[in-house]
Each structure stands twice: as C-alpha cells, then as structure tokens.
Design a protein around this motif. Structure first.
Motif, PDB file in Angstrom:
ATOM      1  N   ALA A  86       3.466  50.019   0.831  1.00 39.80           N
ATOM      2  CA  ALA A  86       4.266  49.399   1.890  1.00 39.80           C
ATOM      3  C   ALA A  86       3.417  48.917   2.915  1.00 39.80           C
ATOM      4  CB  ALA A  86       5.283  50.282   2.224  1.00 39.80           C
ATOM      5  N   HIS A  87       2.034  49.047   2.780  1.00 38.98           N
ATOM      6  CA  HIS A  87       1.165  48.433   3.656  1.00 38.98           C
ATOM      7  C   HIS A  87      -0.087  48.083   3.082  1.00 38.98           C
ATOM      8  CE1 HIS A  87      -1.191  48.916   7.868  1.00 38.98           C
ATOM      9  NE2 HIS A  87      -1.503  47.822   7.103  1.00 38.98           N
ATOM     10  N   SER A  88      -0.318  46.828   2.549  1.00 43.30           N
ATOM     11  CA  SER A  88      -1.505  45.982   2.069  1.00 43.30           C
ATOM     12  C   SER A  88      -1.575  44.774   2.541  1.00 43.30           C
ATOM     13  CB  SER A  88      -1.179  46.003   0.381  1.00 43.30           C
ATOM     14  OG  SER A  88      -1.509  47.490  -0.255  1.00 43.30           O
ATOM     15  N   HIS A  89      -2.535  44.090   2.360  1.00 38.88           N
ATOM     16  CA  HIS A  89      -2.818  42.777   2.628  1.00 38.88           C
ATOM     17  C   HIS A  89      -3.522  41.869   1.485  1.00 38.88           C
ATOM     18  CE1 HIS A  89      -2.276  43.575   7.059  1.00 38.88           C
ATOM     19  NE2 HIS A  89      -2.680  44.860   6.603  1.00 38.88           N
ATOM     20  N   VAL A  90      -3.105  40.506   1.610  1.00 38.09           N
ATOM     21  CA  VAL A  90      -3.521  39.646   0.511  1.00 38.09           C
ATOM     22  C   VAL A  90      -4.513  38.524   1.396  1.00 38.09           C
ATOM     23  CG1 VAL A  90      -1.985  40.178  -1.308  1.00 38.09           C
ATOM     24  CG2 VAL A  90      -1.375  38.454   0.410  1.00 38.09           C
ATOM     25  N   VAL A 197       9.031  42.984  10.039  1.00 37.79           N
ATOM     26  CA  VAL A 197       8.094  42.516  11.054  1.00 37.79           C
ATOM     27  C   VAL A 197       6.996  43.445  11.389  1.00 37.79           C
ATOM     28  CG1 VAL A 197       7.706  41.768  13.441  1.00 37.79           C
ATOM     29  CG2 VAL A 197       9.584  40.965  11.888  1.00 37.79           C
ATOM     30  N   LYS A 198       5.548  43.031  11.520  1.00 39.24           N
ATOM     31  CA  LYS A 198       4.449  43.848  11.696  1.00 39.24           C
ATOM     32  C   LYS A 198       4.253  43.421  13.202  1.00 39.24           C
ATOM     33  CE  LYS A 198       0.512  46.118  11.019  1.00 39.24           C
ATOM     34  NZ  LYS A 198      -0.402  45.678   9.873  1.00 39.24           N
ATOM     35  N   ILE A 199       3.544  44.535  14.078  1.00 39.92           N
ATOM     36  CA  ILE A 199       2.935  44.373  15.645  1.00 39.92           C
ATOM     37  C   ILE A 199       1.634  45.252  15.330  1.00 39.92           C
ATOM     38  CG2 ILE A 199       5.102  43.814  16.575  1.00 39.92           C
ATOM     39  CD1 ILE A 199       5.270  46.649  17.680  1.00 39.92           C
ATOM     40  N   ALA A 252       2.991  52.338  10.662  1.00 46.27           N
ATOM     41  CA  ALA A 252       2.024  52.159   9.416  1.00 46.27           C
ATOM     42  C   ALA A 252       0.698  52.363   9.273  1.00 46.27           C
ATOM     43  CB  ALA A 252       2.173  50.314   9.755  1.00 46.27           C
ATOM     44  N   HIS A 253       0.386  53.425  10.241  1.00 45.92           N
ATOM     45  CA  HIS A 253      -0.809  54.315   9.859  1.00 45.92           C
ATOM     46  C   HIS A 253      -0.571  55.480  10.444  1.00 45.92           C
ATOM     47  CE1 HIS A 253      -3.383  50.913   8.998  1.00 45.92           C
ATOM     48  NE2 HIS A 253      -2.966  50.257  10.354  1.00 45.92           N
ATOM     49  N   SER A 254      -1.243  56.557  10.263  1.00 43.79           N
ATOM     50  CA  SER A 254      -1.344  57.700  10.851  1.00 43.79           C
ATOM     51  C   SER A 254      -1.617  57.916  12.247  1.00 43.79           C
ATOM     52  CB  SER A 254      -2.522  58.877  10.108  1.00 43.79           C
ATOM     53  OG  SER A 254      -2.065  59.041   8.885  1.00 43.79           O
ATOM     54  N   THR A 355      -2.010  51.653   1.914  1.00 42.33           N
ATOM     55  CA  THR A 355      -3.240  51.888   1.826  1.00 42.33           C
ATOM     56  C   THR A 355      -4.197  50.921   2.813  1.00 42.33           C
ATOM     57  OG1 THR A 355      -3.328  50.191   0.126  1.00 42.33           O
ATOM     58  CG2 THR A 355      -3.444  52.486  -0.379  1.00 42.33           C
ATOM     59  N   ASP A 356      -3.431  49.803   3.274  1.00 41.77           N
ATOM     60  CA  ASP A 356      -4.151  48.893   3.910  1.00 41.77           C
ATOM     61  C   ASP A 356      -5.267  48.068   3.108  1.00 41.77           C
ATOM     62  OD1 ASP A 356      -4.132  47.318   6.467  1.00 41.77           O
ATOM     63  OD2 ASP A 356      -5.840  48.376   7.246  1.00 41.77           O
ATOM     64  N   SER A 357      -4.977  48.097   1.795  1.00 41.13           N
ATOM     65  CA  SER A 357      -5.856  47.613   0.857  1.00 41.13           C
ATOM     66  C   SER A 357      -6.014  46.065   1.183  1.00 41.13           C
ATOM     67  CB  SER A 357      -5.503  47.861  -0.615  1.00 41.13           C
ATOM     68  OG  SER A 357      -4.302  47.594  -0.762  1.00 41.13           O
TER      69      SER A 357
HETATM   70 ZN   LIG Z   1      -3.026  46.432   7.977  1.00 49.36          ZN
END
Ligand SMILES: [Zn+2]
Length: 451
Positions: A86-90, A197-199, A252-254, A355-357
């Motif tokens: 639920a948290h990655s990037h491309v 939506v991401k902030i 979206a993070h700890s 993971t923020d992968s």
């Molecule tokens: Zn991220």
C-alpha cells in the motif's frame, strides 16, 4: 506440475512469455492454505480458479470440482494471497539515482512486471506520479499492461521548499502555496479518479519546510468531500496526532520520534485509521552498507540492476553511509518504529503493509516487500499477523474488495510457496509460482522449483 515445467521450457527458449492464461478451470490440490483472513492455515486444501477468480475453496476430496477442470498437484506447498504494497513508488529511480526524467511509461511498466515476478500482485504508487500514470492504469484495466495491479495516488501534495525532496518533473507533485491551491489540486486528482491522495507532513530532521495544519486540514476536508481517502507521510508523534484529529485515513509511515501513547492509540482505533509501518524506510539508509551479506542471495541479486549492485558493493557507497549524519538518527527511528508497531498492533490498530520501495535506489522493489515482512516479525508480530497486514488489511486500505483474501469470488491473486511462511516468514521468498488474476506468472527467482 505440468504447467511449471512448460514455464521453464519457455524461459529456456528465451521467449518473452512470462504468463499464460488458463482457458479451463484449474484446481490446485493438496497445499496448506493461508487465506489472508488470519484464520489458521488449512491442510490438504483445494482452490478452484476459473478465469480470473477463485470460485471455490475447500478440502481436497470433499469439494466438488468443476467439469473439465485441470488438477494441479501442490501437495507439500503452501498457498497464500499475493502481497499488496500500500506504499510503493514507480518511476523515481533511473540507473543508480533519483532523477527528474526517470518517470516514463516504460519504467512504470518495468516496475509493475518486477513486482509481480516477486509475488507483489498489487501496489499503490503512493505519490510522485506523472499524470501518465492514469493512462497506464486505464490501459491495465483493459488488459494491455501486464504486471502488478496498479493503484495510484497521482502526484500527491507537498509544499514549496519542503518534502518530498526527490527531484521530479513539474507534473509529478503539487506544491500549493495557499489553501485554495491545495483544494484545487485535490479536485484535479479527484477528476482523474485517484485511488487515494498522498500528502507529506515532515521536515526531515529540521531540513525542510513542513506542511501547515491549516493546509493539511483543507486537503483532508476537500478529499472527504470527494470521498477520497488521505494517506500522510509522517514522522513525529505530534504530527500524527494532529493529522488523525483532522481526519487523515492512513498514516503512511511509522511514528518514529517517540513511543506512541494512549491518546494516539485511542484516536487511531476510534477513527479506524490504517497504519503502514514501512520499517524498511529507516533501515534502508544503512542496511546495505553495514550488512552487505544480505546482497549475497539470488533473491536480492535478481531484484537490482548490475549497476546498482556494483554501487552498493563499492567503497564510495559505504563511505557515504558512514559519513551521513542522519544515519544514527535513522537507527534510533527504526528502533522506535519497531516498538510502536508492536504497541499499536497489540492494541488492535489496523496495521497495513508498505515499503516505500522505489522511492530511493536503496528501497528495492520486490525484494523490499519480503524483507519488510521479516522486519515486522522481528518487531514482534507473528508471521500470520504480518501476512494479514500485507494482504487483507492492505486491500481494505485501498477499498479493493475483490482481493486480499482467498475466498470464493475474489481474484485469483496468490503465491504457491515451497515452505510455510507461518513457520518462518522468510519462506515467502520460496516462490514456486505466482498467480495473478488467474494467470500463472513465472517468478523472477523460483528458488524451490527443482527441490
Ligand atoms: Zn513514499
């Protein structure tokens, strides 16, 4: 395992075929089944797949199989749902660095293919997407883009001179300077039907401007008018509390500066907020330089390009990590994050998975997801809890009711493993095959195929 041998033959012939659809119903018979709901695994299971869906789940020999079904013998294997990050990037990294010109259709499609080959059957690209992401997502819905199912937060909203710090193209993030501009950004993304939506609410250890509460309150309000969930990048406990009070739907993070307290636990639970620990994030700042042995196995090697591998093994990379004044802070942050994950999970907060992968070269798509599961278990979760976070909970976070568990009517997104991950979470790496929407995909590394 007839189709698996066929799969190997295709690879040996060098054909680009990575998956094949099954015209006839398929029954996978005899495996131990982890269904993603948290119920204990069932032995000698039968899983019926017809087209892209699961049509029945039961015990082998007791379940009626559809006429003409092909039986695949998976005795000794374990089946679990495909992973959902639920948290990655491309499209943020090209070669060995973050680059503003990295976000191309080809890069996005390559990333999706790689995730799928690692058993990550769905991802949320949580911000910093160029607008072409909407085209890719639509093309995928029409069957024209293979790879992991793509959910997206579009560009996401940061602030001028603030986080996120990655170099990106102008259409890759909104940087509103007024509340009205921020609301307009939300409306534009709503028009594109973003999945979430991401902030970003952080100052990166005091280095950047942080988004004001006035701004994030306006964004959250506007999102909820459009029935959109909001996920926030977060670091500090005080910001987490302010965000949750303002109605944020996902952390979206700890929380990584202080131990969480009863006030935050109560607020997260009463508002049903999802918490994505992303333990891999803080660890990524030092892991590869300090423990290069993690790069020795094939599962890691196949996840990185030769140029990246060369960089990670180099003296320059190690020296840079050693000289980075943030590393001791990241280590402390990881320890706090692990403690907080255990506290929040035990208190009944909804823990999801990410993971923020793909955000930085050190956050490695595919490998990072399996490693994150291991980190969650090291933080004190049971393997089953980590698996539920990475399947059922992450599907719930994105309101993807068609996936996340292995039940009749759900998508046939699952992993066939050579060993049971509830016995050792590292067994999620023992991929025999990946099934995605009823298509069988050859894993990037099929460790167990010849066992
Ligand atoms: Zn991220």
């Amino acid at each position: 395992m007839r189709c698996m041998r066929l799969g190997s033959v295709f690879v040996m012939l060098g054909l680009a075929l990575t998956s094949r659809a099954h015209a006839e119903p398929v029954v996978l018979e005899g495996a131990r089944l982890i269904d993603g709901t948290g119920k204990p695994p069932r032995d000698n299971a039968a899983l019926v797949v017809d087209g892209e869906r699961i049509t029945a789940v039961g015990i082998a020999g007791k379940l009626r199989y559809p006429k003409g079904a092909r039986i695949v013998d998976v005795h000794g294997r374990t089946i679990m749902p495909g992973l959902i990050s639920a948290h990655s990037h491309v499209g943020l990294v090209a070669g060995t660095a973050n680059r503003a010109d990295a976000y191309t259709r080809e890069a996005v499609q390559d990333a999706l293919a790689r995730y799928e080959q690692y058993g990550v059957t769905s991802i949320v690209s949580l911000g910093l997407n160029r607008d072409l992401v909407y085209e890719v997502r639509d093309d995928q819905k029409h069957g024209r883009v293979p790879g992991a199912s793509l959910f997206t937060a579009g560009r996401g909203i940061g602030v001028a001179n603030g986080t996120p710090p990655q170099p990106v193209a102008p259409d890759q993030s909104y940087r509103p300077t007024t509340v009205e501009e921020a609301r307009a950004a939300v409306r534009e993304m709503a028009g594109h039907k973003v999945d979430i939506v991401k902030i970003w609410v952080d100052d990166n250890f005091g280095k950047f401007t942080k988004m004001s509460p006035e701004m994030f309150k306006a964004v959250i309000d506007e999102c909820h008018k459009h029935r959109l969930r909001v996920a926030s990048h977060v670091f500090y406990l005080a910001d987490a509390k302010a965000l949750v009070a303002a109605g944020v739907d996902v952390l979206a993070h700890s929380v990584r500066d202080l131990p969480v307290d009863a006030e935050l636990v109560r607020a997260l639970k009463s508002r049903g907020v999802f918490y994505i620990p992303t333990l891999n994030v803080d660890e990524s700042f030092f892991l590869l330089a300090e423990q290069p042995e993690v790069m020795d196995d094939e599962f890691f090697k196949q996840a990185v390009s030769p140029e990246l591998a060369q960089m990670f093994h180099g003296k320059e990379f190690r020296d840079k990590v050693q000289a980075n004044p943030s590393v001791p802070k990241e280590k402390a942050a990881l320890a706090v994050a692990q403690l907080n994950l255990k506290t929040l999970h035990d208190a009944g907060v909804q823990v999801a998975f990410g993971t923020d992968s793909g955000a930085l070269p050190e956050r490695i798509p595919g490998w990072g997801e399996h490693h994150e599961l291991e980190l969650m278990v090291r933080a004190g979760l049971s393997p089953m809890d980590a698996i539920v976070a990475a399947t059922q909970k992450s599907a719930a976070l994105i309101k993807a009711t068609d996936r996340g568990t292995l039940e009749p009517g759900k998508r046939a997104d699952f992993l066939v493993l050579a060993a049971d991950p509830t016995a050792d979470i590292r067994n999620t790496r023992q991929l025999v095959s990946v099934w995605h929407g009823g298509r069988e995909v050859t894993p990037r590394v099929h460790t167990a195929q010849n066992k």
